[in-house]
Design a protein around this motif. Structure first.
Motif, PDB file in Angstrom:
ATOM      1  N   ILE A 129       0.839  -1.199   0.000  1.00 31.34           N
ATOM      2  CA  ILE A 129       0.000   0.000   0.000  1.00 31.34           C
ATOM      3  C   ILE A 129       0.871   1.245   0.000  1.00 31.34           C
ATOM      4  N   SER A 130       0.230   2.414  -0.049  1.00 30.49           N
ATOM      5  CA  SER A 130       0.964   3.676  -0.150  1.00 30.49           C
ATOM      6  C   SER A 130       1.596   4.111   1.162  1.00 30.49           C
ATOM      7  N   LEU A 131       0.865   3.944   2.263  1.00 31.69           N
ATOM      8  CA  LEU A 131       1.337   4.490   3.535  1.00 31.69           C
ATOM      9  C   LEU A 131       0.750   3.696   4.687  1.00 31.69           C
ATOM     10  N   ARG A 132       1.573   3.492   5.720  1.00 32.73           N
ATOM     11  CA  ARG A 132       1.114   2.754   6.900  1.00 32.73           C
ATOM     12  C   ARG A 132       1.621   3.455   8.145  1.00 32.73           C
ATOM     13  N   VAL A 133       0.686   3.808   9.034  1.00 39.61           N
ATOM     14  CA  VAL A 133       1.058   4.471  10.282  1.00 39.61           C
ATOM     15  C   VAL A 133       0.445   3.709  11.449  1.00 39.61           C
TER      16      VAL A 133
END
Length: 228
Positions: free
Chosen positions: A168-172
């Motif tokens: 995916i694009s971003l993981r926080v």
């Protein structure tokens, strides 16, 4: 004849190290410290953002700014949020309620189907999805659908999913303690993981003083009301 390496370079779910150098402007988070750590200086405008949280209803304030940054003709979709969306708080943040759709009482398969179709359609600028779990193949389908529709999805997951590796694009990930809430960037396309940082997610995200105090007792984490 197409060489194997050429076919890999054409895939939408792989990114190249050279992409780090491409200037891209994201959606401001409203928190300068966080923007400085993101490769696009803000949330990506399309793709999948995963927010891992210790308890449902805590991470929405983090991505609040992205709610109001849409074109007038585009729709937003909330799929099975944990609590009832609180319209006055959303409107105060600039959300066009006439363009907001809320789906509830769906099982996990129905949630994923609704999210994938909405993302790929190009009609929904934002899709907000709450799940208990997400597999690698499911996350890939959502990522590709968002790229086809040039849309953005925010997927809220329990922090027990931190060990999964999704394309995916971003993981926080959010961490809560007695000293406050911290945010850690676990993964970002076009960038690298960053150190954990403490951010003031509440109460600055939702101006509760402007909301009728007679209903404040029913307000949970800003955008939600609770029937009980």
């Amino acid at each position: 004849m197409i060489k194997p390496i050429d076919s890999l370079l054409r895939r939408d779910d792989l990114w190249l190290a050279s992409q780090w150098q491409q200037p891209q402007q994201g959606i401001p988070t409203g928190m300068g410290a966080l923007d400085s750590q993101l490769s696009q200086q803000g949330w990506p405008k399309q793709g999948i953002i995963e927010v891992l949280q210790p308890e449902a209803g805590q991470g929405e304030t983090l991505v609040l700014k992205a709610l109001s940054q849409t074109s007038p003709e585009q729709w937003q979709l909330m799929i099975s949020p944990p609590y009832i969306p609180y319209a006055p708080a959303l409107a105060q943040q600039g959300v066009d309620l006439s363009r907001l759709v809320w789906l509830k009482d769906l099982d996990s398969k129905e949630r994923l189907w609704a999210a994938e179709q909405s993302l790929a359609s190009g009609s929904f600028a934002r899709v907000w999805l709450w799940l208990d779990s997400l597999s690698v193949s499911q996350s890939r389908r959502l990522q590709l659908a968002s790229e086809r529709g040039r849309s953005l999805a925010v997927v809220f997951l329990p922090d027990s999913q931190a060990g999964e590796h999704h394309p995916i694009s971003l993981r926080v990930q959010l961490h809560s303690s007695s000293s406050g809430t911290t945010v850690q960037l676990l993964k970002q396309r076009g960038g690298w993981p960053q150190a954990t940082q403490r951010l003031p997610l509440q109460p600055s995200g939702w101006p509760l003083t402007q909301i009728d105090t007679t209903i404040n007792d029913n307000l949970i984490s800003g955008p939600w009301t609770h029937s009980g």
